[in-house]
Write an enzyme that holds these catalytic residues in place. Structure first.
Site, PDB file in Angstrom:
ATOM      1  CB  CYS A  87      -0.973  -0.044   1.178  1.00  0.00           C
ATOM      2  SG  CYS A  87      -2.382   1.084   1.022  1.00  0.00           S
ATOM      3  CG  HIS A 197      -3.342  -3.890   3.331  1.00  0.00           C
ATOM      4  ND1 HIS A 197      -2.327  -3.234   3.998  1.00  0.00           N
ATOM      5  CD2 HIS A 197      -4.049  -2.923   2.684  1.00  0.00           C
ATOM      6  CE1 HIS A 197      -2.418  -1.930   3.784  1.00  0.00           C
ATOM      7  NE2 HIS A 197      -3.457  -1.714   2.984  1.00  0.00           N
ATOM      8  CD  GLU A 199      -0.596  -5.876   5.707  1.00  0.00           C
ATOM      9  OE1 GLU A 199      -0.953  -4.683   5.815  1.00  0.00           O
ATOM     10  OE2 GLU A 199      -0.300  -6.397   4.614  1.00  0.00           O
TER      11      GLU A 199
END
EC number: 6.3.5.3
Length: 223
Positions: A87, A197, A199
């Site tokens: 990002c 994302h 994660e």
């Protein structure tokens, strides 16, 4: 395998990134601050998380890319150390010249926060080796400036040399990115930038683990 997370004012996904790496590797990553001029020699993976570094002033990632720590990141990347920007981290890598192209305002001119589907378009990189070619994975996005653009010559090179590793799949492009590009690597294959994302999807109990293989692949460990 040891990882490091870069900390910059305005980033807000560092805790998510640290939690994901700790869960996958069993040890917390080291943290490196904006004014640091070096990164530990034994680091195998450097991560720049998402957020709004320096309030997105000038351009997203423009100020962060000029902080002292980014010279250290460049030096590590030149030596073949794995570097991943997610990002705002992707925006910073572009502004720092570690990846080609630019990220513009979303085509809708609105902040987009939702889950998308990604196609793994190149599974033959250290980052993506845990996936199968053409595999569709789930991943959340949350950004206002994720519309990837590059000139025709750069796009031809990226596509021709397999540097596009993730593409928005099945009509889920949330931002208008050219060629549905969601993530790219440099020519050497050791620097990855992506808007989604991963994660946030590393535990099945928390909605899915499609992002786990990306970190495991980068660190050379079993997912």
């Amino acid at each position: 395998m040891k990882s490091a997370v870069i900390l910059l004012p305005g980033l807000n996904r560092n805790r998510d990134m640290i939690a994901a790496l700790t869960k996958i590797t069993g040890q917390a990553p080291v943290t490196v601050w904006q004014t640091d001029t070096s990164i530990p020699d034994d680091v195998d993976l450097i991560l720049i998380p998402g957020g709004f570094s320096y309030g997105d002033y000038l351009r997203c990632g423009a100020i962060a890319a000029r902080m002292p720590v980014m010279q250290a990141v460049r030096e590590k990347a030149d030596k073949g150390v794995m570097v991943m920007g997610v990002c705002n981290g992707f925006q910073i890598l572009l502004e720092a010249g570690l990846l080609p192209g630019a990220l513009m305002r979303n085509a809708s001119l609105k902040f987009v926060c939702r889950e998308v589907k990604l196609e793994v378009t190149n599974a033959n990189t250290s980052f993506t080796r845990g996936y199968k070619p053409g595999q569709i994975i789930r991943c959340p996005v949350a950004h206002h400036d994720g519309n990837y653009f590059a000139d025709a010559e750069t796009l031809k090179r990226l596509e021709g040399e397999g540097q596009v590793v993730f593409r928005y799949a099945e009509g889920t492009n949330p931002n208008g990115s050219v060629n549905d590009i969601a993530g790219i690597v440099n020519a050497r294959g050791n620097v990855l930038g992506m808007m989604p994302h991963p994660e946030n999807l590393i535990e099945a109990a928390h909605g899915g683990d499609d992002g786990r293989a990306l970190f495991a692949g980068a660190l050379g460990i079993t997912a």
